[in-house]
Design a protein around this motif. Structure first.
Motif, PDB file in Angstrom:
ATOM      1  N   HIS A  31       0.861  -1.174   0.000  1.00 14.76           N
ATOM      2  CA  HIS A  31       0.000   0.000   0.000  1.00 14.76           C
ATOM      3  C   HIS A  31       0.898   1.224   0.000  1.00 14.76           C
ATOM      4  N   THR A  32       1.180   1.754  -1.178  1.00 15.87           N
ATOM      5  CA  THR A  32       2.133   2.850  -1.337  1.00 15.87           C
ATOM      6  C   THR A  32       1.692   4.081  -0.548  1.00 15.87           C
ATOM      7  N   GLY A  33       2.657   4.635   0.196  1.00 15.07           N
ATOM      8  CA  GLY A  33       2.400   5.830   0.979  1.00 15.07           C
ATOM      9  C   GLY A  33       1.810   5.586   2.347  1.00 15.07           C
ATOM     10  N   ARG A  34       1.485   4.343   2.652  1.00 14.98           N
ATOM     11  CA  ARG A  34       0.910   4.017   3.960  1.00 14.98           C
ATOM     12  C   ARG A  34       2.003   3.637   4.954  1.00 14.98           C
ATOM     13  N   PRO A  35       1.800   3.862   6.237  1.00 15.35           N
ATOM     14  CA  PRO A  35       2.800   3.493   7.251  1.00 15.35           C
ATOM     15  C   PRO A  35       2.895   1.977   7.433  1.00 15.35           C
ATOM     16  N   ALA A  36       3.893   1.564   8.172  1.00 14.64           N
ATOM     17  CA  ALA A  36       4.138   0.134   8.368  1.00 14.64           C
ATOM     18  C   ALA A  36       2.937  -0.577   8.971  1.00 14.64           C
TER      19      ALA A  36
ATOM     20  N   GLU B 219      10.777   2.630  -0.504  1.00 16.70           N
ATOM     21  CA  GLU B 219       9.789   2.557   0.575  1.00 16.70           C
ATOM     22  C   GLU B 219       9.634   1.130   1.085  1.00 16.70           C
ATOM     23  N   SER B 220       9.445   0.178   0.173  1.00 16.90           N
ATOM     24  CA  SER B 220       9.174  -1.197   0.599  1.00 16.90           C
ATOM     25  C   SER B 220      10.403  -1.858   1.217  1.00 16.90           C
ATOM     26  N   SER B 221      11.605  -1.490   0.764  1.00 14.52           N
ATOM     27  CA  SER B 221      12.810  -2.091   1.335  1.00 14.52           C
ATOM     28  C   SER B 221      13.035  -1.621   2.774  1.00 14.52           C
ATOM     29  N   ARG B 222      12.515  -0.435   3.102  1.00 15.70           N
ATOM     30  CA  ARG B 222      12.565   0.001   4.505  1.00 15.70           C
ATOM     31  C   ARG B 222      11.717  -0.925   5.373  1.00 15.70           C
ATOM     32  N   TYR B 223      10.611  -1.382   4.814  1.00 16.16           N
ATOM     33  CA  TYR B 223       9.761  -2.326   5.540  1.00 16.16           C
ATOM     34  C   TYR B 223      10.503  -3.642   5.737  1.00 16.16           C
ATOM     35  N   ARG B 224      11.163  -4.110   4.690  1.00 12.34           N
ATOM     36  CA  ARG B 224      11.962  -5.331   4.797  1.00 12.34           C
ATOM     37  C   ARG B 224      12.995  -5.184   5.919  1.00 12.34           C
ATOM     38  N   ASP B 225      13.670  -4.029   5.974  1.00  8.64           N
ATOM     39  CA  ASP B 225      14.693  -3.814   6.995  1.00  8.64           C
ATOM     40  C   ASP B 225      14.072  -3.753   8.388  1.00  8.64           C
ATOM     41  N   PHE B 226      12.925  -3.078   8.523  1.00 10.43           N
ATOM     42  CA  PHE B 226      12.229  -3.017   9.803  1.00 10.43           C
ATOM     43  C   PHE B 226      11.857  -4.407  10.297  1.00 10.43           C
ATOM     44  N   MET B 227      11.396  -5.253   9.371  1.00  8.36           N
ATOM     45  CA  MET B 227      10.986  -6.594   9.742  1.00  8.36           C
ATOM     46  C   MET B 227      12.164  -7.537   9.953  1.00  8.36           C
ATOM     47  N   GLY B 228      13.362  -7.122   9.533  1.00 11.40           N
ATOM     48  CA  GLY B 228      14.536  -7.976   9.702  1.00 11.40           C
ATOM     49  C   GLY B 228      14.604  -9.108   8.708  1.00 11.40           C
ATOM     50  N   TRP B 229      13.908  -8.969   7.589  1.00 11.34           N
ATOM     51  CA  TRP B 229      13.922 -10.015   6.565  1.00 11.34           C
ATOM     52  C   TRP B 229      15.234  -9.961   5.787  1.00 11.34           C
TER      53      TRP B 229
ATOM     54  N   THR C 121       6.812   7.572   5.076  1.00 18.34           N
ATOM     55  CA  THR C 121       5.456   7.811   4.599  1.00 18.34           C
ATOM     56  C   THR C 121       4.671   8.552   5.656  1.00 18.34           C
ATOM     57  N   SER C 122       3.467   8.952   5.319  1.00 19.31           N
ATOM     58  CA  SER C 122       2.547   9.545   6.281  1.00 19.31           C
ATOM     59  C   SER C 122       1.246   8.771   6.228  1.00 19.31           C
ATOM     60  N   SER C 123       0.383   9.027   7.190  1.00 16.10           N
ATOM     61  CA  SER C 123      -0.911   8.333   7.227  1.00 16.10           C
ATOM     62  C   SER C 123      -2.038   9.235   6.743  1.00 16.10           C
ATOM     63  N   ASP C 124      -1.684  10.257   5.962  1.00 20.73           N
ATOM     64  CA  ASP C 124      -2.696  11.220   5.526  1.00 20.73           C
ATOM     65  C   ASP C 124      -3.351  10.851   4.206  1.00 20.73           C
ATOM     66  N   GLY C 125      -2.789   9.897   3.493  1.00 23.94           N
ATOM     67  CA  GLY C 125      -3.310   9.555   2.177  1.00 23.94           C
ATOM     68  C   GLY C 125      -4.556   8.698   2.270  1.00 23.94           C
ATOM     69  N   PRO C 126      -5.146   8.363   1.113  1.00 19.73           N
ATOM     70  CA  PRO C 126      -6.357   7.522   1.107  1.00 19.73           C
ATOM     71  C   PRO C 126      -6.048   6.123   1.602  1.00 19.73           C
ATOM     72  N   HIS C 127      -6.947   5.572   2.384  1.00 14.36           N
ATOM     73  CA  HIS C 127      -6.737   4.230   2.928  1.00 14.36           C
ATOM     74  C   HIS C 127      -6.956   3.165   1.865  1.00 14.36           C
ATOM     75  N   GLN C 128      -6.104   2.152   1.903  1.00 13.70           N
ATOM     76  CA  GLN C 128      -6.251   0.996   1.023  1.00 13.70           C
ATOM     77  C   GLN C 128      -7.018  -0.086   1.773  1.00 13.70           C
ATOM     78  N   PRO C 129      -7.789  -0.911   1.095  1.00 15.29           N
ATOM     79  CA  PRO C 129      -8.452  -2.013   1.798  1.00 15.29           C
ATOM     80  C   PRO C 129      -7.422  -3.015   2.291  1.00 15.29           C
TER      81      PRO C 129
END
Length: 256
Positions: free
Chosen positions: A86-91, A128-138, A245-253
């Motif tokens: 979900h591009t632009g959404r927080p972790a 953006e997505s690789s930051r998530y990978r790093d946060f998760m320790g994958w 990212t910020s949480s101000d954008g449109p929400h994804q399902p």
């Protein structure tokens, strides 16, 4: 959060060990038949035809654009999991189901010993997505799939698919794909839960009356207190979940 198990929950019948073992032996006959049926399906899978894919299809890795054929890393086969994003959404708002699946993939040496590489193909932008990978320790190889590659590789399907590829010289073929419950092969947690008295504790399961079933289906079974479950140990360990990212954008399902 689903309720914790208490003494108010129903329990299996208590019997002597001989009676118990007789019931296990009876079930074992069905378990062996189930295993052999799975072996027969795998044999059919190995005999499927395949479809050619452009080996020059470009994905984005840590060093920039990379061709699909190079992701094989010199091996003849590749398994890729196509992770939703979900591009632009927080972790906290990233896909709980994909997080559940990918969190189980750690040791690749057994795949490598069979001439098979593994990679995650993420729907989102690489930075953006690789930051998530790093946060998760994958630690699995991670690539972003640009739109032109989506058209070639996903081909009208949705992300959340698990795909098997074969390389033959300079050609690449897609040999098999699955999704939804087919992705459960990635997650041994489910297999282990299926061995327990109360199972997965999800609302769809066929369990005796009184068994705890507090976990909803369609994504909720992978969340706890508003986040994918596997994020909480990372936060407790002090990992930074800032994806820029910020949480101000449109929400994804939510995905499932």
């Amino acid at each position: 959060m689903p309720e914790l198990l208490t003494t108010s929950h129903a329990l299996p019948q208590v019997v002597d060990r001989q009676t118990w073992q007789a019931k296990i032996d009876e079930l074992l006959v069905k378990e062996k038949a189930h295993t052999r049926a799975g072996d027969a399906l795998a044999a059919q899978r190995r005999r499927l035809p395949m479809v050619e894919v452009d080996p020059a299809t470009k994905l984005i890795g840590a060093g920039g654009p990379v061709s699909l054929i190079d992701i094989f890393d010199g091996r003849s086969q590749l398994i890729a999991y196509f992770q939703m994003w979900h591009t632009g959404r927080p972790a906290a708002e990233q896909c709980e189901g994909c997080t559940f699946s990918t969190s189980h993939i750690t040791e690749l040496s057994y795949l490598h010993s069979r001439d098979v590489s593994y990679a995650t193909f993420c729907e989102g932008p690489y930075e953006e997505s690789s930051r998530y990978r790093d946060f998760m320790g994958w630690t699995v190889p991670w690539y972003s799939v640009p739109q032109d590659a989506v058209d070639r590789l996903v081909a009208g399907r949705s992300f959340g698919i698990l795909v098997s590829y074969l390389r033959y010289d300079d050609q690449v073929f897609e040999a098999y794909w699955t999704t939804s419950r087919g992705n459960e092969v990635m997650a041994p947690s489910y297999g282990l839960l299926d061995l327990t008295v109360y199972g997965r504790q999800e609302v769809w399961e066929d369990s005796p009356e009184g068994w705890p079933q507090g976990w909803p289906a369609r994504g909720g079974q992978f969340q706890l207190d508003g986040r994918p479950i596997a994020q909480w140990p990372r936060l407790k360990a002090g990992h930074d979940d800032d994806l820029g990212t910020s949480s101000d954008g449109p929400h994804q399902p939510h995905c499932h």
